[in-house]
Write an enzyme that holds these catalytic residues in place. Structure first.
Site, mmCIF file in Angstrom:
data_model
loop_
_atom_site.group_PDB
_atom_site.id
_atom_site.type_symbol
_atom_site.label_atom_id
_atom_site.label_comp_id
_atom_site.label_asym_id
_atom_site.label_seq_id
_atom_site.Cartn_x
_atom_site.Cartn_y
_atom_site.Cartn_z
ATOM 1 C CD GLU A 1 -12.844 3.549 -0.668
ATOM 2 O OE1 GLU A 1 -12.090 2.794 -1.310
ATOM 3 O OE2 GLU A 1 -14.034 3.276 -0.424
ATOM 4 C CE LYS B 1 -15.052 -3.825 1.452
ATOM 5 N NZ LYS B 1 -15.305 -5.200 1.882
ATOM 6 N NE ARG C 1 -21.132 -12.838 -2.375
ATOM 7 C CZ ARG C 1 -22.079 -11.916 -2.445
ATOM 8 N NH1 ARG C 1 -23.086 -12.071 -3.294
ATOM 9 N NH2 ARG C 1 -22.038 -10.831 -1.697
#
Length: 445
Positions: free
Chosen positions: A200, A116, A293
């Site tokens: 974050e 991430k 995906r």
């Protein structure tokens, strides 16, 4: 076109991939665990190979067993579905090293987006908005506290290698940060083998909006609209719809352009999803992660755009042009997906069992992608998803009305089932208005 395909997954997604492959005349091979031997996807494939016991590590994540099955059945390609090995860059690379076609993005793109923090930094460099946060992993609690002083509370504490809503916690002050940091790091080390932690900014009221992208064989990246995914429990989705009732034409243009830039930044090929957080008060959005995906919720995009995303995946993997004109996309209508899980409708705790009754709804605009039929057993070894109920209407109001009728006509007995929750949600004034956020389930409970 590919002539033979091994589906390295189970349940509804394996069944759904097999359905498209059969329509295209592709020979299909299913791999399954001992626990799944009686499920429909096993019998619907042209051939099936048992790859191990119930434990996913010994079956659906058993790379050697899956590759051996591919070799013994002589397939040309492997489709990983979602979950399990679908975002495993080493597996993707190994598949290609064995001379097989990987139906998914390249290993380099999977690697780039799998962390991430790395993904955030790449997106920021590409001009994609990212939320205030750390550009490097917080090495320890002291580093996290320093980051908190710069970013401000509340904040999200995330496993950098996590996904699917796992490995996340919210810290509203220093005391909570101390607790959440240790909890997330321990969880990440245990589940992902990587204890890296991202700090974050946390937005108390936010919507979860994602964009479907498709990297074409000719190198172009196209965006196939957005999906609203804000109905969640434990940071995991329960309902998705397209288009998002929160996104105006101007905002949609910005969303889709950012998603295309994200895909281009990593040379993306095949299907993927750029997930974002949307602040409904300011219309600012921030990159969350990229899922490299096919998504569980891909059917709502299929219905709105009139395409088969699995077919498009296979065409890209084979080096073929898409079935549609990328320069003349023409979406229309509204689609909603409800995830039918084997869990109680109040606390959402799993409740596996033998399926004694399974009656799927039918009618105009109703589609069911299911993994089970009556007589099957929902075991405790895998995700609780039993089926996806997808409805389509000319507009959102018609889609909601069709969803209500379909939920009422869906009969499941044996395992616990969350259908009563959807009946409640579809009458909820906040949801019906379209003005909801990721806190809606909590407010209903």
């Amino acid at each position: 076109m590919i002539e033979s395909l091994l589906v390295a997954n189970r349940g509804e997604i394996a069944r759904r991939i097999i359905r498209t492959a059969k329509r295209l005349g592709i020979r299909t091979v299913a791999v399954h665990s001992e626990a799944d031997a009686e499920l429909p996807f096993v019998t619907e494939a042209d051939e099936a190979v048992c790859v191990g016991p119930a434990n996913p590590a010994q079956s659906y994540r058993n790379v050697e067993a899956i590759l051996a099955a591919a070799k013994s059945t002589g397939v040309q390609a492997i489709h990983p579905g979602y979950g399990f090995l679908s975002e495993n860059a080493d597996f993707a690379r190994t598949v290609e090293e064995h001379g097989l076609i990987w139906v998914g993005p390249g290993a380099d793109a999977i690697t780039a987006m799998g962390d991430k923090i790395n993904a955030r930094n790449l997106m920021a460099a590409a001009g994609v908005p990212v939320a205030p946060g750390t550009t490097d992993p917080a090495a320890d609690l002291d580093a996290a506290l320093v980051a908190a002083a710069e970013i401000g509370y509340p904040m999200m504490v995330k496993a950098a290698a996590g996904g699917g809503g796992m490995g996340m916690g919210v810290a509203t002050d220093e005391t909570a940060l101390r607790t959440e940091f240790d909890k997330v790091r321990s969880f990440a080390e245990r589940m992902f083998g990587d204890g890296s932690v991202l700090i974050e900014r946390y937005f108390p009221r936010v919507r979860h909006v994602e964009v479907q992208i498709l990297g074409l064989a000719d190198g172009r990246v196209v965006a196939l609209g957005e999906r609203e995914c804000s109905v969640q429990r434990r940071n995991q989705k329960l309902v998705e719809e397209s288009p998002s009732p929160a996104v105006s034409p101007e905002l949609r243009e910005r969303f889709l352009a950012a998603a295309v830039r994200a895909g281009e930044a990593v040379g993306y090929r095949n299907a993927g999803t750029v997930e974002c957080l949307l602040d409904p008060t300011t219309n600012e959005f921030f990159f969350l992660e990229m899922n490299t995906r096919l998504q569980v919720e891909h059917p709502v995009t299929e219905l709105v755009y009139g395409i088969d995303l699995v077919e498009e995946q296979l065409r890209v993997a084979a080096g073929l042009a898409p079935t549609f004109d990328p320069d003349a996309l023409n979406p229309g209508g509204h689609a909603i997906e409800l995830r039918i899980n084997a869990e109680d409708p109040k606390r959402f705790l799993p409740g596996p069992g033998v399926v004694s009754t399974w009656t799927e709804p039918t009618g105009a605009g109703v589609r069911v992608d299911s993994g089970y039929v009556a007589g099957n057993t929902v075991t405790p070894f895998y995700d609780s998803l039993m089926a996806k109920l997808i409805v389509f209407g000319a507009d959102r109001a018609e889609a909601i009305e069709r969803a209500r009728t379909a939920v009422a006509g869906f009969e499941v007995a044996g395992p616990k089932c969350n259908l009563p929750f959807f009946a409640e949600l579809l009458e909820n004034a906040e949801f019906v208005s379209g003005d909801y956020d990721t806190g809606i389930v909590g407010r209903m409970r």
